[in-house]
Design an enzyme around this catalytic site. Structure first.
Site, mmCIF file in Angstrom:
data_model
loop_
_atom_site.group_PDB
_atom_site.id
_atom_site.type_symbol
_atom_site.label_atom_id
_atom_site.label_comp_id
_atom_site.label_asym_id
_atom_site.label_seq_id
_atom_site.Cartn_x
_atom_site.Cartn_y
_atom_site.Cartn_z
ATOM 1 N N HIS A 65 -8.595 -11.466 -5.948
ATOM 2 C CA HIS A 65 -7.688 -10.103 -6.037
ATOM 3 C C HIS A 65 -8.394 -8.784 -6.579
ATOM 4 C CE1 HIS A 65 -3.327 -8.759 -5.379
ATOM 5 N NE2 HIS A 65 -4.069 -7.661 -5.657
ATOM 6 N N GLU B 231 -6.591 -9.304 0.755
ATOM 7 C CA GLU B 231 -6.664 -8.024 1.350
ATOM 8 C C GLU B 231 -8.116 -7.559 1.699
ATOM 9 O OE1 GLU B 231 -2.314 -5.691 0.574
ATOM 10 O OE2 GLU B 231 -4.041 -5.177 -0.745
ATOM 11 N N GLU C 155 3.343 -10.156 0.012
ATOM 12 C CA GLU C 155 3.793 -8.872 -1.035
ATOM 13 C C GLU C 155 4.784 -8.121 0.011
ATOM 14 O OE1 GLU C 155 0.594 -6.504 -2.248
ATOM 15 O OE2 GLU C 155 -0.414 -8.227 -3.171
ATOM 16 N N TYR D 254 4.362 -3.384 3.866
ATOM 17 C CA TYR D 254 5.206 -2.443 2.998
ATOM 18 C C TYR D 254 5.562 -1.416 4.204
ATOM 19 C CZ TYR D 254 2.996 -4.052 -1.217
ATOM 20 O OH TYR D 254 2.668 -4.921 -2.273
ATOM 21 N N GLU E 197 -1.448 0.214 -11.107
ATOM 22 C CA GLU E 197 -1.617 0.314 -9.835
ATOM 23 C C GLU E 197 -3.032 1.227 -9.023
ATOM 24 O OE1 GLU E 197 -0.180 -0.817 -7.070
ATOM 25 O OE2 GLU E 197 1.398 -2.146 -8.003
ATOM 26 N N TRP E 198 -4.017 0.223 -9.598
ATOM 27 C CA TRP E 198 -5.219 0.630 -9.159
ATOM 28 C C TRP E 198 -5.716 2.149 -9.133
ATOM 29 C CZ3 TRP E 198 -7.030 -3.777 -9.365
ATOM 30 C CH2 TRP E 198 -6.633 -4.918 -8.982
ATOM 31 N N ASN F 252 0.669 -9.051 3.540
ATOM 32 C CA ASN F 252 1.428 -7.858 2.446
ATOM 33 C C ASN F 252 1.927 -6.802 3.474
ATOM 34 O OD1 ASN F 252 0.354 -9.819 0.748
ATOM 35 N ND2 ASN F 252 -1.421 -8.462 -0.039
ATOM 36 N N ARG G 256 3.499 -15.885 -7.453
ATOM 37 C CA ARG G 256 2.121 -15.569 -6.902
ATOM 38 C C ARG G 256 1.376 -14.734 -8.216
ATOM 39 N NH1 ARG G 256 -0.157 -11.284 -2.882
ATOM 40 N NH2 ARG G 256 -2.196 -12.038 -2.822
#
Length: 569
Positions: free
Chosen positions: A188, A234, A455, A376, A508-509, A374, A111
């Protein structure tokens, strides 16, 4: 005297209970779980995931234009440690090496996302605010790029960047030649900065048409080989951080959520998601009318999915947990399945929640072929409709007592005891059962529509040196979450694939490179990829070996980075 003894006794009991609770959390995470690939159905896709902005780098090479994150990253204080994704993991130049790594792991699918600014570059002129806050080096970079875009045009207002098309064609063809299915996300989080400057990005209905145009270019260019599409990643999370908290570009917010120069945290997230949902629906409509009969692909949308559990056994907290699910997950999925927002949101938001016209409800209804989840972590939920009236209750503050949060306070602790073992991400605590519960929620609410876990992964606690190679806790996390996913499938959930986040440590952003989700470590100086123990475990899992001890599969060796590079050359 008696009172003092009583207080001491209570303190001791509380400490014992807390210690016991922590022991239970730890044991539940670290207990060995035997899970094998054969525990999943035939045809189930296993893969790894990345996104373009987080790994590609090459931000202004081969005609790519500035995106919203390029500008945001160079505003002082926006990203941890002053990090940026100008180079990232240099996937743009190392994609063949990374594809060889994927092949060596034995994944079925990969992906990844398409950079909007690389395929449809656009002219960008920095606003006075951006010019004031961006670094001098970055500004000189932009001047060069502005001249390039003036000379060549760009975006919907110019032409398609053939170098960008070529890059993704090479990725797709290389994956397919190795038996790996491309699973493509169209959007994304990153989009051309010009669209923000022209009309405010996702706060404008004009963004819908620009997104549809971009998606159509993707279908035309790649759809003959891509059979799995995700329109938007998202929308719920992006709208929260970009328009409510103000920590993602365009950094809009209002008190009590944050101190931004502009924004309305109570309303703008609703508008942005409204436009994203309609952009999604129009894209799916075009795909089904113009491309599906020949290309025979499927199109879905991806939602960020915390599971929520009541903070107490009180009925109001149980209702708050249900409300949290509705205001986060059903906010996105109810419209694309049933054609309108969840009734819970209509009840509490009233006129603030945008309305869909009758023709919009028609194209929205059943506009997703699958649901991307997604997932977590799990959080506690506490009611703030009634609790906010209670004296000395400070939890229902800072926005939890407002409709945009569903009048719900969420937390990762109860009475000082964490809901699970902490990770490197705030609020991402390890609660494996949450995987089964979130899948069950989607199964029931959406009539068991096909699902993919798009994810799921583990972020190592900060500054843990052992994560560089011996990341046992990541292995335990993945094993336990997969075990609960397998149980959900055995109980009838139509889940068709699982993507590990992520292949390699990435940008990571707003956390920059301080948070690590990868099963491969990327050296910050050389950018060389080194497999962690979890990479060996994942390879063994995909080969259907016993997962209790990686050593049991010693006969299966993981191709190292040098070998991967040699093959790619």
């Amino acid at each position: 005297m008696w009172k003092g003894k009583f207080s001491s006794s209570v303190t001791i009991v509380v400490l014992i209970l807390c210690a016991a609770a922590n022991s239970i959390v730890k044991a539940s995470f670290e207990d060995e779980v035997d899970i094998k690939r054969s525990d999943f159905p035939d045809g189930f896709l296993f893969g790894a995931a990345t996104s373009s902005y987080q790994v590609e780098g090459a931000n202004l090479e081969d005609g790519r234009s500035l995106c919203n994150w390029d500008v945001f990253c160079h505003i002082k204080g926006s990203i941890a440690n002053g990090d940026s994704a100008d180079i990232a993991e240099d996937h743009y130049h190392r994609y063949m090496e990374d594809i060889e790594i994927l092949h060596s792991l034995g994944v079925d699918a990969y992906r990844f996302s398409i950079s909007w600014s690389r395929v449809l570059p656009s002219m960008h002129f920095l606003s006075p605010f951006e010019r004031f806050h961006c670094s001098c080096f970055f500004l000189s970079w932009v001047v060069v790029f502005d001249k390039h875009t003036r000379d060549h045009g760009g975006g919907k207002f110019g032409g398609v960047n053939q170098a960008g098309i070529l890059f993704y064609n090479k990725i797709i063809d290389s994956l397919l030649s190795r038996g790996i299915e491309p699973f493509v996300t169209i959007h994304h989080f990153d989009y051309p900065q010009e669209l923000e400057d022209r009309y405010g990005g996702w706060l404008s209905h004009l963004m819908q048409e620009d997104f549809v145009h971009f998606a159509e270019i993707c279908f035309q260019s790649f759809g003959d080989r891509v059979k799995y599409w995700c329109t938007i990643n998202e929308p719920n999370l992006f709208s929260e951080f970009a328009y409510e908290r103000g920590t993602y570009p365009p950094a809009h917010c209002s008190p009590p959520f944050g101190n931004c120069s502009t924004g309305n945290s109570d309303v703008e997230p609703l508008i942005a998601v409204h436009n994203m949902l309609l952009g999604h629906a129009k894209t799916v409509k075009i795909y089904r009318e113009r491309f599906k009969s020949e290309q025979r692909g499927v199109v879905g949308i991806v939602v960020h999915s915390f599971m929520y559990k009541p903070l107490t056994e009180d009925k109001r907290d149980k209702e708050a947990a249900d409300r949290a699910l509705a205001f986060n997950i059903a906010w996105i999925l109810d419209p694309v399945v049933f054609g309108d927002y969840p009734p819970e949101m209509r009840h509490y938001h009233g006129s603030e929640l945008p309305k869909f016209a009758s023709e919009e409800r028609i194209i929205l209804r059943d506009s997703t072929d699958f649901i991307g989840i997604n997932h977590y972590a799990t959080l506690y939920a506490k009611d703030c409709i009634y609790s906010s009236c209670i004296c000395n209750d400070s939890s229902c503050t800072k926005g939890s007592d407002r409709a945009i949060r569903g009048f719900v306070y969420t937390a990762a602790e109860r009475d000082g005891v964490p809901i699970g073992e902490p990770t490197g991400m705030a609020r991402f605590f390890v609660v494996p059962r949450g995987m089964e519960e979130i899948v069950e929620y989607a199964k029931k609410r959406y009539l068991n529509k096909p699902m993919f876990v798009t994810e799921n992964g583990y972020s190592s606690p900060l500054n843990k040196v052992e994560d560089y190679h011996h990341d046992v806790k990541r292995i335990n996390y993945l094993k336990s979450y997969l075990a609960f996913l397998a149980r959900a499938i055995r109980n009838g959930a139509d889940v068709r694939g699982y993507f590990l986040w992520t292949l390699m440590d990435d940008f990571e952003w707003v956390n920059g490179y301080s948070v690590r989700f990868g099963i491969y470590r990327v050296d910050p100086q050389t950018l060389n990829r080194t497999p962690k123990l979890s990479a060996s475990w994942f390879r063994n899992f995909l080969s259907n070996c016993s997962l209790n001890y990686v050593e049991s599969c010693n006969s299966i060796s993981l191709m190292n980075t040098d070998e991967s590079r040699a093959q790619s050359e």
